[in-house]
Design an enzyme around this catalytic site. Structure first.
Site, PDB file in Angstrom:
ATOM      1  N   GLU A 165     -69.852 -97.281  19.418  1.00 14.87           N
ATOM      2  CA  GLU A 165     -71.147 -97.341  20.088  1.00 14.87           C
ATOM      3  C   GLU A 165     -71.564 -95.940  20.521  1.00 14.87           C
ATOM      4  OE1 GLU A 165     -73.113 -99.828  20.369  1.00 14.87           O
ATOM      5  OE2 GLU A 165     -71.820-101.488  19.753  1.00 14.87           O
ATOM      6  N   TYR A 196     -70.045 -95.020   9.700  1.00 17.48           N
ATOM      7  CA  TYR A 196     -70.476 -96.394   9.443  1.00 17.48           C
ATOM      8  C   TYR A 196     -70.551 -96.702   7.947  1.00 17.48           C
ATOM      9  CZ  TYR A 196     -71.648 -97.733  14.240  1.00 17.48           C
ATOM     10  OH  TYR A 196     -71.577 -98.080  15.566  1.00 17.48           O
ATOM     11  N   SER A 223     -83.362-106.893  16.144  1.00  6.23           N
ATOM     12  CA  SER A 223     -82.996-107.953  17.081  1.00  6.23           C
ATOM     13  C   SER A 223     -82.893-107.444  18.511  1.00  6.23           C
ATOM     14  CB  SER A 223     -81.654-108.576  16.660  1.00  6.23           C
ATOM     15  OG  SER A 223     -81.762-109.186  15.393  1.00  6.23           O
ATOM     16  N   ASN A 224     -82.859-106.138  18.667  1.00  8.44           N
ATOM     17  CA  ASN A 224     -82.758-105.542  19.996  1.00  8.44           C
ATOM     18  C   ASN A 224     -84.028-104.739  20.258  1.00  8.44           C
ATOM     19  OD1 ASN A 224     -81.959-104.443  22.427  1.00  8.44           O
ATOM     20  ND2 ASN A 224     -80.422-103.073  21.539  1.00  8.44           N
ATOM     21  N   ARG A 231     -87.756 -95.864  18.766  1.00  6.12           N
ATOM     22  CA  ARG A 231     -88.021 -96.546  17.503  1.00  6.12           C
ATOM     23  C   ARG A 231     -89.120 -97.598  17.660  1.00  6.12           C
ATOM     24  NH1 ARG A 231     -82.683-100.364  16.403  1.00  6.12           N
ATOM     25  NH2 ARG A 231     -83.020-101.864  18.079  1.00  6.12           N
ATOM     26  N   ASN A 275     -81.184 -97.232  17.511  1.00  4.25           N
ATOM     27  CA  ASN A 275     -81.612 -97.624  18.853  1.00  4.25           C
ATOM     28  C   ASN A 275     -81.421 -96.516  19.890  1.00  4.25           C
ATOM     29  OD1 ASN A 275     -78.825 -97.657  19.433  1.00  4.25           O
ATOM     30  ND2 ASN A 275     -78.675 -99.839  18.994  1.00  4.25           N
ATOM     31  N   TYR A 281     -74.665 -90.161  15.091  1.00  8.17           N
ATOM     32  CA  TYR A 281     -74.833 -91.609  15.261  1.00  8.17           C
ATOM     33  C   TYR A 281     -75.783 -92.121  14.190  1.00  8.17           C
ATOM     34  CZ  TYR A 281     -75.372 -96.151  17.534  1.00  8.17           C
ATOM     35  OH  TYR A 281     -75.378 -97.507  17.815  1.00  8.17           O
ATOM     36  N   LYS A 285     -77.501 -99.316   9.680  1.00 12.82           N
ATOM     37  CA  LYS A 285     -78.948 -99.429   9.431  1.00 12.82           C
ATOM     38  C   LYS A 285     -79.381 -98.493   8.294  1.00 12.82           C
ATOM     39  CE  LYS A 285     -79.756-100.468  14.325  1.00 12.82           C
ATOM     40  NZ  LYS A 285     -78.332-100.366  14.690  1.00 12.82           N
TER      41      LYS A 285
END
Length: 388
Positions: A165, A196, A223-224, A231, A275, A281, A285
């Site tokens: 995270e 990732y 979804s968040n 974004r 996000n 990071y 996605k």
């Protein structure tokens, strides 16, 4: 006078012992005697035993005088002879204990060799193996002070801190400093870097890539949702200039795992908007659309950071345009010009995209790391490094 003689005797004894070791090593290296108990490290011809022994003899005097008794310290010679020893499949297994399953999601513990060609590693979640484990893997989100090991920690054991995270999406713990020996995260400055996803060279040479059939222009699964996210704000502006197919729980259009692959591959462009924005990071996605044959439009760290991990012509960065409107015009142009659109797929002739096996890959590479590198290491200020 007596001390000088003793010192000279010690030096002569050191040289004698070193020469005996050298001659034995040379004899074994070149004549390969069939004696199973005599196990010298494998040494290449370019770094032969004789060369190592000569360099050892040039080292500072390793003798000591203790109560006028000569003590010969040949540890340095032995270490020099063994420092080039390679890890082989016949070595005893390195044991890595997974203290807690990341997010409670279990995975197959026996796939390090088949998936990553990592041999000699044994993964376990059996806490009774704590004293025998060479390493213990801790997932940050699942760390609790009342669920940490209580047994004395073996001196040889390394503790590995795992976190995928971003700093914005994981809270620091006050007790993390001076606790871990290694880090396993998406960051390139981690001890064990596990991104990732990856871009790898194709096996069997270059091949022509067939672009999947497209019947959608721009897509986004989210979804968040939060209006505070950069974004979300960029999407609102971009959506004023082009039509975007939006899916996810936040818009009451959930996508099942079964439908996800077909949906993403049917889009010409996919909004790979992170996000939170932090160095390195770059999440699934991005890598999932790449794997499925869709051109990602990224919002995250600077383009330079992306290009450290993927080809520069594999994606479109929002920072390349002065405004969402200018980006929208560029996407329209690509939609109408097949030749220009295909330029974003030329890298696929030589490379292929893949996603990370979450948790398993961290455990396998962490085990392989502690198997290969025996040096001492401690992360003294983890909180400042990750959240500072």
């Amino acid at each position: 006078m007596e001390l000088q003689i003793s010192s000279r005797v010690c030096q002569n004894l050191l040289i004698t012992v070193a020469l005996l070791i050298c001659f034995s090593g040379i004899f074994y290296t070149y004549y390969q005697p069939n004696i199973t108990w005599l196990k010298w490290p494998t040494v290449s011809r370019s770094n032969s035993c004789s060369e190592i022994c000569i360099s050892a003899l040039k080292m500072p005097n390793q003798t000591e005088m203790v109560n006028n008794t000569c003590v010969v310290n040949i540890i340095s010679i032995r270490n020099l002879l063994t420092q080039t020893e390679a890890v082989t499949q016949t070595d005893p297994d390195t044991i890595l204990l997974i203290w807690m399953w990341p997010f409670g999601a279990k995975f197959d513990l026996g796939r390090c060799s088949s998936l990553f060609n990592i041999h000699g590693c044994r993964l376990t979640d059996n806490r009774s193996q704590f004293n025998n484990s060479h390493g213990v893997l801790f997932h940050h989100r699942n760390i609790r002070e009342d669920d940490m090991p209580t047994l004395p920690r073996p001196l040889f054991q390394k503790w590995i801190w795992m976190n995928m995270e971003s700093p914005s999406n994981s809270a620091p713990h006050s007790t993390l400093n001076n606790l871990f020996n290694l880090t396993a995260t998406y960051r390139q400055d981690s001890d064990i870097m596990v991104p990732y996803g990856r871009i790898s060279e194709k096996t069997g040479g270059s091949t022509t890539y067939k672009i999947p059939h497209k019947n959608k222009f721009v897509c986004w699964i989210v979804s968040n949702w939060s209006s505070k996210y950069k974004r979300s704000q960029y999407y609102e502006n971009l959506n004023q200039h082009i039509s975007i197919e939006t899916y996810g729980h936040s818009v009451s259009r959930p996508v099942s795992k079964k439908d996800y692959l077909d949906l993403v591959s049917s889009c010409k462009f996919y909004l790979s908007f992170e996000n939170s924005i932090h160095k390195d990071y770059i999440t699934e996605k991005l890598y999932n659309p790449l794997k499925l044959g869709t051109v990602p439009v990224v919002l995250g760290p600077p383009r330079k950071n992306y290009e450290e991990l993927i080809p520069g012509n594999a994606f479109i960065h929002v920072d390349d345009f002065s405004s969402p409107k200018e980006l929208a015009e560029h996407l329209k142009l690509l939609d109408q010009n097949e030749s220009l659109y295909r330029q974003y797929f030329t890298w696929r002739e030589h490379f292929v995209a893949s996603s990370t096996y979450f948790g398993l890959e961290h455990a396998c590479w962490a085990c392989d790391h502690i198997r290969r590198y025996k040096n001492y290491r401690v992360v003294r200020d983890l909180n400042s490094w990750y959240w500072g």
